[in-house]
Write an enzyme that holds these catalytic residues in place. Structure first.
Site, PDB file in Angstrom:
ATOM      1  N   VAL A 145       0.827  -1.209   0.000  1.00 35.43           N
ATOM      2  CA  VAL A 145       0.000   0.000   0.000  1.00 35.43           C
ATOM      3  C   VAL A 145       0.860   1.258   0.000  1.00 35.43           C
ATOM      4  CG1 VAL A 145      -1.755   1.267   1.295  1.00 35.43           C
ATOM      5  CG2 VAL A 145      -1.822  -1.236   1.227  1.00 35.43           C
ATOM      6  N   CYS A 146       0.430   2.240  -0.843  1.00 34.26           N
ATOM      7  CA  CYS A 146       0.968   3.603  -0.777  1.00 34.26           C
ATOM      8  C   CYS A 146      -0.206   4.561  -0.913  1.00 34.26           C
ATOM      9  CB  CYS A 146       2.023   3.832  -1.854  1.00 34.26           C
ATOM     10  SG  CYS A 146       1.363   3.803  -3.538  1.00 34.26           S
ATOM     11  N   ASN A 147       0.052   5.805  -1.135  1.00 36.95           N
ATOM     12  CA  ASN A 147      -1.015   6.792  -1.161  1.00 36.95           C
ATOM     13  C   ASN A 147      -1.975   6.564  -2.326  1.00 36.95           C
ATOM     14  OD1 ASN A 147      -2.444   9.057  -0.297  1.00 36.95           O
ATOM     15  ND2 ASN A 147      -1.326  10.395  -1.685  1.00 36.95           N
ATOM     16  N   SER A 200       4.122   1.383  -4.494  1.00 42.19           N
ATOM     17  CA  SER A 200       3.424   0.172  -4.080  1.00 42.19           C
ATOM     18  C   SER A 200       3.364  -0.842  -5.214  1.00 42.19           C
ATOM     19  CB  SER A 200       2.010   0.499  -3.596  1.00 42.19           C
ATOM     20  OG  SER A 200       1.248   1.096  -4.627  1.00 42.19           O
TER      21      SER A 200
END
Length: 458
Positions: A373-375, A381
């Site tokens: 997960v990233c933004n 990600s």
């Protein structure tokens, strides 16, 4: 220690139960033909004492010495029964020195003899020259049996007798201090080790007879012979264990009418917590005897309620019966409480075991779905997910699914979430998902550490 005591009790439960008929035989002869029996006869009464002091210890020693040998392990009967023969020789030596505590001595020497034969002597015999096995075996049994008999006579018997003297001195001290109700803390544990006759005949009866010579009666005749505590424990077992009610019903009759205390000893030895019920019932019974000045006019042997009634004075028989009744009631109440607590504990343990197995099964059946997960779920990600999949492929792990997601778009079926350390507070907390953090989503070594943790959980 508790497990050892439990095993000891189970071991002797199997042996003593087989010989209950002999104990009843002794009780009947004592009630009918004893000095205070219905038809006093010294010769027939002597038979019962000979059986109790000599025959029963020998039987117990022989059986206990053979118990360790599994049936069918040796076809040669001479080999099969050698442990029991050694036990008889050792017990014979100790009985010659002290017949008062024969049953306890037999219970100790019996299994020791069986262990000695099985672990040490039998391997020596088996290494003997072919064709001479029987001769070697008989010589080994004879020599080792002689040594054990000498050891029992000169060393074991004095040591065990000294231990008994300490116990008897403790009982005598409590009597002198007029703390009769505390005697149950010594009498009841000693009784279940088959020391009931030693305590009764060794100290309570001599002191009771001295009192009776002066006053014509004594409370000491009632202390060990009181059938109330044993009857109460058997009643509790009858109420709590429905599958063995017929057995317990007959045991209750033998304890109350026959006065054969040995009938309940194996039950307490196999569940040592029941000793607390015996002590509690005995203490309350002794206290009631003291308060109501309950006494008997002569030696009560065995502890049958019929003999107790016959030897109680007309004006104090109500106090005697009340003490027996109260001791039985208290013992039964405590034993029921103990048995029900044990059942509850066993149920809780069983439930916890089943729940643990279910959790382990669910974890084993779980399909691990990893979300990196990233933004936005597109940049670091996506690269991190590709690196993780490559590492899994190198290791031959195909059952783990890896995808990249934005922080606010993580599916419900994702079980593992991987993100950068500073980004963890932005990840929604969920019960089924485990969150791992890394310093850099592009570092494959950190993924390897996470993979190891996932495999440990699975």
């Amino acid at each position: 220690m508790r497990r050892l005591i439990h095993r000891f009790g189970k071991f002797y439960s199997k042996i003593i139960i087989d010989y209950i008929g002999i104990f009843i035989f002794v009780g009947i002869l004592s009630v009918v033909f004893g000095d205070y029996g219905w038809i006093p006869n010294k010769n027939i009464y002597a038979i019962s004492q000979f059986v109790y002091q000599i025959v029963i210890p020998i039987l117990i020693a022989y059986t206990a010495g053979n118990q360790r040998k599994q049936s069918g392990k040796n076809e040669n009967l001479n080999r099969l029964y050698a442990g029991g023969v050694l036990a008889v020789m050792a017990t014979s030596g100790i009985l010659l020195a002290d017949t008062r505590n024969g049953i306890l001595f037999a219970m100790l020497l019996g299994p020791l003899s069986g262990i000695l034969w099985e672990k040490l002597l039998e391997p020596i015999v088996e290494r003997g020259k072919s064709g001479l096995e029987m001769l070697i075996r008989n010589i080994v049994v004879a020599v080792s049996g002689s040594l054990m008999a000498v050891f029992a006579f000169y060393i074991a018997a004095p040591c065990l007798s000294a231990g008994m003297e300490i116990l008897l001195n403790g009982i005598n001290f409590l009597i002198e201090q007029r703390l009769i109700f505390l005697l149950s803390f010594l009498i009841e544990p000693a009784k279940i080790l088959f020391l009931n006759n030693s305590i009764n005949h060794g100290i309570l009866l001599p002191l009771g007879i001295q009192q009776a010579e002066q006053t014509g009666e004594s409370i000491l005749f009632l202390l060990e012979t009181n059938p109330g505590p044993g009857f109460g424990v058997l009643l509790a077992l009858y109420l709590c264990r429905k599958e063995k009610r017929r057995e317990y019903l007959s045991s209750m009759f033998v304890e109350l009418i026959g006065g054969v205390h040995e009938i309940y000893f194996p039950e307490v030895l196999s569940n040592i917590w029941l000793l607390l019920a015996l002590i509690g019932g005995g203490a309350v019974g002794n206290f009631c005897f003291s308060v109501f000045h309950a006494v008997a006019t002569g030696v009560i042997s065995p502890g049958s309620i019929l003999v107790i009634v016959l030897l109680s004075t007309k004006y104090k028989i109500a106090g005697v019966l009340f003490g027996v009744l109260v001791s039985a009631a208290v013992s039964a109440a405590l034993a029921v409480f103990i048995l029900r607590v044990q059942v509850r504990v066993q149920k809780n343990k069983k439930m916890q075991t089943e729940e643990k197995k279910q959790e382990e099964k669910m974890e084993a059946d779980m399909v691990w779905k990893v979300g990196v997960v990233c933004n936005a779920g597109l940049g670091s990600s996506a690269i991190g997910a590709a690196l993780f999949r490559r590492k899994l492929k190198e290791l031959g792990i195909l059952e783990i699914e890896v995808s990249a997601y934005a922080a606010d778009q993580i599916p419900e079926d994702v079980t593992v979430v991987i993100c950068q350390k500073d980004f963890k507070e932005w990840i929604p907390q969920r019960e089924k998902a485990v969150i791992y953090t890394v310093e850099n989503l592009l570092n494959q070594e950190e993924y390897l550490d996470i993979l190891k943790q996932i495999q440990k959980r699975g």
